[in-house]
Design an enzyme around this catalytic site. Sequence first.
Site: not given
Length: 265
Positions: A199, A54, A52
């Site tokens: 990230r 972002d 999934r």
Amino acid sequence: MRNIRLIVAYDGTELKGYQKQPPNKGITVQGCLEEALTKVCNEPIQVYGASRTDAGVHAKFQVVTFFTTGMIPTDNLVRALIAHMPRYIVVREAKEIPLDWKPRWRIYGKAYSYQIHNGLIDNPLTQRYHWHVKKPLDVKRMRSAIPFLLGTHDFTTLQGTNSTPANPVKTLYDIVILQEGERITIHVMGDGFLYHMVRNMAGLLVDIGLGRKAVEDVAMLLLAKDRRRIGKTAPAQGLCLEEVFFTKERLETYRDALHRSDRDR
């Protein structure tokens, strides 16, 4: 009933992520695939993804599956979907697989890359795919932090805020940092990743490269299990899902190729 596996690539700039959202929340990969497949297969279709991503995150190798009673050949399916998909989402491959094959049950690991443009002047041709860091980064210092991140750890410190509950213990198989001129690419391979984990890791490595954090502090930061101990999350546009691995052998091949590239530079 047939089970079809798709390999999907997309530019995430215009997307609100992979997972389907209400229509007024924006365009998603799952939403576009289900709408297009429903038209092509002439029956309601639900897709199941391996990862999934972002909003704003890109993918070269997203894996999804769906069930259908339709008999359209897989080669024709790829061509038929072109007319029903936005230009920034592409189905690269379709293959019929056993009915009991589910992507999330078969994953051995995933690879992500994070791109940084490190120079005073930005590159407008790749702005959609990198984080512009103006101050010079010490890549040698960034690489020195890699051993502290590899292996099995509780990565709560690198987990995004407002995350859905998940097991924070993950295993990082390898990290390779490549530099070519002003372009720095952080490649990360692991058995799985928390929300915003890559990230936040990129943000931490940049802070180390800028001298804001010490290499020796990485182990302590992980043990703290506190997101507040690190800096900001790196922007989404630099992140790309490179591949989802279903065998150890494929992951090792991918990793060996990265290390060869590093030696050749």
